[in-house]
Design an enzyme around this catalytic site. Structure first.
Site, PDB file in Angstrom:
ATOM      1  N   GLN A 125     -51.388 115.730  46.223  1.00  0.00           N
ATOM      2  CA  GLN A 125     -51.616 116.327  47.456  1.00  0.00           C
ATOM      3  C   GLN A 125     -53.049 116.896  47.524  1.00  0.00           C
ATOM      4  O   GLN A 125     -53.075 117.391  46.708  1.00  0.00           O
ATOM      5  CB  GLN A 125     -50.838 116.594  48.341  1.00  0.00           C
ATOM      6  N   VAL A 126     -54.582 116.667  48.488  1.00  0.00           N
ATOM      7  CA  VAL A 126     -55.375 117.023  48.103  1.00  0.00           C
ATOM      8  C   VAL A 126     -55.558 118.961  47.602  1.00  0.00           C
ATOM      9  O   VAL A 126     -54.495 118.978  49.040  1.00  0.00           O
ATOM     10  CB  VAL A 126     -56.812 116.214  49.331  1.00  0.00           C
ATOM     11  N   HIS A 127     -56.226 119.079  47.785  1.00  0.00           N
ATOM     12  CA  HIS A 127     -56.064 120.937  47.414  1.00  0.00           C
ATOM     13  C   HIS A 127     -57.300 121.262  47.083  1.00  0.00           C
ATOM     14  O   HIS A 127     -58.022 120.855  46.579  1.00  0.00           O
ATOM     15  CB  HIS A 127     -54.557 121.496  46.535  1.00  0.00           C
ATOM     16  N   LEU A 128     -57.398 122.456  48.271  1.00  0.00           N
ATOM     17  CA  LEU A 128     -59.228 122.918  47.614  1.00  0.00           C
ATOM     18  C   LEU A 128     -58.424 124.250  47.121  1.00  0.00           C
ATOM     19  O   LEU A 128     -57.618 125.282  47.794  1.00  0.00           O
ATOM     20  CB  LEU A 128     -59.384 123.607  48.919  1.00  0.00           C
TER      21      LEU A 128
END
Length: 354
Positions: free
Chosen positions: A269-272
């Site tokens: 899950q893409v996370h900044l």
DNA sequence: GTTCTAGAAC
DNA sequence: GTTCTAGAAC
């Protein structure tokens, strides 16, 4: 509420629970035991609708996934029902789905998941952040709008599958550590901020005094999956990050922050990352930690958005993984420092006791 | 991602 | 002897 299980028809591993309304990414890896390079690590995204007794199957990998004999096609989505056969890739690795009120009855059904060629291993749920969420999704849900309409967001907790005590095989399941963020982002106790598009949580092992993660509700496995149409979402994530810093960091005028992504993330899950540049944290312990935030392994959010605007995708340079092995170097003055403890001492000279 | 620990480095 | 790292295990 019924539960949905994805059953490996050739008995490679024990059934994988597909929680209602949750997008589950599957592919080559310990979860499926598939080692075939033709199968992407993120080959499929499957989302069960336990009300409608169907599962949406989205092909993420390059090589063909099929339902019965119908190819899904990369980026496309097909609905699958009980009785149909899914092949993960290249007509190999057959799966079926099973909806049952009583999860235990699935294993004795006609799906032949009993008496498999390979004994099922025990699942490893070795930490609370590794467990999958038992209930609510985000406001807009974790699936994209092209998937089948799902009903209520309330779902039953993942069913407990009987561990097979006759084997020492270790088959990791949906509770694999790499899925931990997906569970953390759903946990109200972890949420610092949320809106209809994103959620912000504190990093469980912060590498600085302030370290948050901004995650979209939409299921996006990693930066590799980002496309031009995500630019607006990513800009929103930046705005939310700025707001969280302002609201939750009393020193925000004194501390420097960086907003960015790991080129090759470990967690799905893409996370900044929103991280203060003091790197003053007991959780920062090794070279990999340091280099993942202070070399080009860390890509600024603005750069990611720039790449998407220009090329429509994010390209990670060859050799990026090797950046994690570089010698330790102070991010402020560039001094090379031999060990982590010495680096931590050195960093104090830049914070001036603050 | 973290934890654990053998053995390298000091 | 202790400190620290790197890789395996989870």
């Amino acid at each position: 509420m019924a539960v949905c299980l994805l059953i490996s028809k050739d008995g490679r591993h024990k059934p994988i629970n597909l929680p209602h309304g949750h997008a589950v990414i599957l592919g080559r890896g310990p979860e499926t035991t598939i080692k075939d390079k033709a199968c992407s690590r993120e080959q499929l995204e499957v989302t069960a609708d336990c009300n409608r007794k169907c599962v949406s199957v989205k092909q993420l990998g390059a090589n063909p996934t099929s339902v019965d004999s119908q190819m899904v096609g990369k980026g496309n989505l097909l609905m699958m029902r009980a009785g149909q056969q899914l092949h993960m890739v290249n007509a190999l690795y057959p799966y079926s789905v099973c909806f049952k009120e009583d999860p235990s009855s699935c294993q004795s059904s006609t799906e032949k998941c009993v008496g498999a060629k390979r004994p099922y291993g025990s699942s490893s749920l070795d930490g609370d952040h590794h467990k999958e969420p038992s209930g609510s999704r985000g406001p807009r849900g974790a699936q994209d709008s092209t998937q089948c309409e799902l009903g209520e967001s309330t779902s039953s907790p993942p069913s407990k599958l009987k561990p097979n005590t006759h084997t020492t095989d270790k088959v990791e399941t949906f509770g694999h550590w790499s899925q931990g963020l997906k569970s953390s982002m759903q946990d109200p106790k972890m949420q610092v901020y949320k809106d209809d598009r994103v959620v912000v949580i504190k990093d469980k092992y912060p590498k600085a005094r302030y370290h948050w993660l901004v995650l979209p509700w939409e299921s996006i496995p990693s930066v590799k999956a980002l496309r031009r149409e995500h630019c607006d979402l990513l800009r929103h994530m930046e705005q939310v990050a700025d707001g969280v810093v302002e609201q939750h960091c009393p020193d925000h005028n004194l501390l420097k922050f960086r907003l960015g992504y790991h080129a090759i993330p470990s967690m799905s899950q893409v996370h900044l990352h929103v991280i203060s540049q003091d790197f003053d944290s007991p959780c920062l312990k090794n070279k990999k930690h340091w280099n993942s935030f202070t070399t080009n392994y860390f890509i600024d959010s603005k750069e990611i958005i720039g790449m998407l605007e220009k090329d429509g995708r994010v390209t990670v340079k060859e050799g990026t993984e090797d950046l994690l092995k570089l010698n330790l170097r102070c991010h402020v003055c560039g001094a090379e420092i031999s060990t982590i403890p010495k680096l931590k001492e050195h960093l104090k000279t830049h914070t001036h006791g603050r």
